[in-house]
Design a protein around this motif. Structure first.
Motif, PDB file in Angstrom:
ATOM      1  N   ALA A 117      11.415 108.304 -88.355  1.00 47.26           N
ATOM      2  CA  ALA A 117      10.170 109.029 -88.550  1.00 47.26           C
ATOM      3  C   ALA A 117       9.241 108.876 -87.348  1.00 47.26           C
ATOM      4  O   ALA A 117       8.579 109.834 -86.936  1.00 47.26           O
ATOM      5  CB  ALA A 117       9.469 108.540 -89.826  1.00 47.26           C
ATOM      6  N   VAL A 118       9.192 107.692 -86.764  1.00 51.19           N
ATOM      7  CA  VAL A 118       8.340 107.474 -85.586  1.00 51.19           C
ATOM      8  C   VAL A 118       8.840 108.302 -84.410  1.00 51.19           C
ATOM      9  O   VAL A 118       8.051 108.931 -83.691  1.00 51.19           O
ATOM     10  CB  VAL A 118       8.290 105.968 -85.236  1.00 51.19           C
ATOM     11  CG1 VAL A 118       7.700 105.734 -83.868  1.00 51.19           C
ATOM     12  CG2 VAL A 118       7.501 105.212 -86.288  1.00 51.19           C
ATOM     13  N   VAL A 119      10.158 108.354 -84.205  1.00 52.95           N
ATOM     14  CA  VAL A 119      10.719 109.139 -83.103  1.00 52.95           C
ATOM     15  C   VAL A 119      10.426 110.622 -83.295  1.00 52.95           C
ATOM     16  O   VAL A 119      10.017 111.320 -82.356  1.00 52.95           O
ATOM     17  CB  VAL A 119      12.242 108.878 -82.979  1.00 52.95           C
ATOM     18  CG1 VAL A 119      12.894 109.872 -82.047  1.00 52.95           C
ATOM     19  CG2 VAL A 119      12.483 107.458 -82.505  1.00 52.95           C
ATOM     20  N   LEU A 149      18.870  98.346 -98.839  1.00 55.28           N
ATOM     21  CA  LEU A 149      17.735  99.266 -98.935  1.00 55.28           C
ATOM     22  C   LEU A 149      16.682  98.949 -97.894  1.00 55.28           C
ATOM     23  O   LEU A 149      16.093  99.851 -97.301  1.00 55.28           O
ATOM     24  CB  LEU A 149      17.129  99.196-100.338  1.00 55.28           C
ATOM     25  CG  LEU A 149      17.920  99.871-101.455  1.00 55.28           C
ATOM     26  CD1 LEU A 149      17.231  99.635-102.793  1.00 55.28           C
ATOM     27  CD2 LEU A 149      18.063 101.348-101.199  1.00 55.28           C
ATOM     28  N   GLY A 150      16.437  97.684 -97.667  1.00 56.71           N
ATOM     29  CA  GLY A 150      15.460  97.300 -96.647  1.00 56.71           C
ATOM     30  C   GLY A 150      15.885  97.751 -95.266  1.00 56.71           C
ATOM     31  O   GLY A 150      15.082  98.264 -94.490  1.00 56.71           O
ATOM     32  N   PHE A 151      17.156  97.597 -94.944  1.00 52.63           N
ATOM     33  CA  PHE A 151      17.664  98.041 -93.650  1.00 52.63           C
ATOM     34  C   PHE A 151      17.563  99.550 -93.524  1.00 52.63           C
ATOM     35  O   PHE A 151      17.142 100.084 -92.493  1.00 52.63           O
ATOM     36  CB  PHE A 151      19.114  97.588 -93.473  1.00 52.63           C
ATOM     37  CG  PHE A 151      19.712  98.021 -92.176  1.00 52.63           C
ATOM     38  CD1 PHE A 151      19.358  97.406 -90.989  1.00 52.63           C
ATOM     39  CD2 PHE A 151      20.635  99.064 -92.131  1.00 52.63           C
ATOM     40  CE1 PHE A 151      19.897  97.805 -89.787  1.00 52.63           C
ATOM     41  CE2 PHE A 151      21.177  99.475 -90.931  1.00 52.63           C
ATOM     42  CZ  PHE A 151      20.805  98.840 -89.756  1.00 52.63           C
ATOM     43  N   ALA A 152      17.919 100.270 -94.591  1.00 45.63           N
ATOM     44  CA  ALA A 152      17.861 101.734 -94.554  1.00 45.63           C
ATOM     45  C   ALA A 152      16.422 102.210 -94.411  1.00 45.63           C
ATOM     46  O   ALA A 152      16.149 103.148 -93.657  1.00 45.63           O
ATOM     47  CB  ALA A 152      18.502 102.315 -95.820  1.00 45.63           C
ATOM     48  N   LEU A 153      15.492 101.584 -95.115  1.00 51.77           N
ATOM     49  CA  LEU A 153      14.098 101.999 -95.016  1.00 51.77           C
ATOM     50  C   LEU A 153      13.533 101.712 -93.635  1.00 51.77           C
ATOM     51  O   LEU A 153      12.770 102.512 -93.099  1.00 51.77           O
ATOM     52  CB  LEU A 153      13.264 101.299 -96.089  1.00 51.77           C
ATOM     53  CG  LEU A 153      13.477 101.799 -97.508  1.00 51.77           C
ATOM     54  CD1 LEU A 153      12.644 100.991 -98.482  1.00 51.77           C
ATOM     55  CD2 LEU A 153      13.114 103.266 -97.623  1.00 51.77           C
ATOM     56  N   LYS A 154      13.935 100.568 -93.058  1.00 53.08           N
ATOM     57  CA  LYS A 154      13.461 100.268 -91.707  1.00 53.08           C
ATOM     58  C   LYS A 154      14.019 101.287 -90.716  1.00 53.08           C
ATOM     59  O   LYS A 154      13.304 101.759 -89.832  1.00 53.08           O
ATOM     60  CB  LYS A 154      13.892  98.860 -91.316  1.00 53.08           C
ATOM     61  CG  LYS A 154      13.273  98.392 -90.040  1.00 53.08           C
ATOM     62  CD  LYS A 154      13.543  96.923 -89.795  1.00 53.08           C
ATOM     63  CE  LYS A 154      12.805  96.471 -88.556  1.00 53.08           C
ATOM     64  NZ  LYS A 154      12.919  95.046 -88.354  1.00 53.08           N
ATOM     65  N   LEU A 155      15.278 101.665 -90.878  1.00 56.18           N
ATOM     66  CA  LEU A 155      15.881 102.677 -90.018  1.00 56.18           C
ATOM     67  C   LEU A 155      15.172 104.022 -90.188  1.00 56.18           C
ATOM     68  O   LEU A 155      14.886 104.712 -89.208  1.00 56.18           O
ATOM     69  CB  LEU A 155      17.372 102.806 -90.333  1.00 56.18           C
ATOM     70  CG  LEU A 155      18.154 103.813 -89.505  1.00 56.18           C
ATOM     71  CD1 LEU A 155      18.248 103.342 -88.054  1.00 56.18           C
ATOM     72  CD2 LEU A 155      19.537 103.995 -90.082  1.00 56.18           C
ATOM     73  N   LEU A 156      14.842 104.377 -91.425  1.00 56.33           N
ATOM     74  CA  LEU A 156      14.149 105.638 -91.667  1.00 56.33           C
ATOM     75  C   LEU A 156      12.750 105.630 -91.058  1.00 56.33           C
ATOM     76  O   LEU A 156      12.276 106.665 -90.580  1.00 56.33           O
ATOM     77  CB  LEU A 156      14.079 105.914 -93.170  1.00 56.33           C
ATOM     78  CG  LEU A 156      15.390 106.347 -93.810  1.00 56.33           C
ATOM     79  CD1 LEU A 156      15.202 106.502 -95.312  1.00 56.33           C
ATOM     80  CD2 LEU A 156      15.904 107.631 -93.204  1.00 56.33           C
TER      81      LEU A 156
END
Length: 56
Positions: free
Chosen positions: A28-30, A17-24
């Protein structure tokens, strides 16, 4: 043995979940940067008309 397996599964789930949230967050920034560039391009090139480069 069962509590150890449950703790390992919980740790794996939280890591995923932490990896997925960091990817999301990066996605979002892009998207935000692309939107801001499009907004700036639209505001500088629009001369009274509809100068959109996207259709929303």
């Amino acid at each position: 043995m069962v509590p150890l397996v449950l703790v390992l599964l919980l740790a794996l789930l939280l890591f995923g979940l932490g990896f997925a949230l960091k990817l999301l967050w990066w996605v979002a920034v892009v998207v935000l940067v692309i939107w801001l560039v499009g907004f700036l391009v639209r505001s500088t090139t629009s001369s009274g008309g509809r100068g959109r480069w996207y259709r929303w």
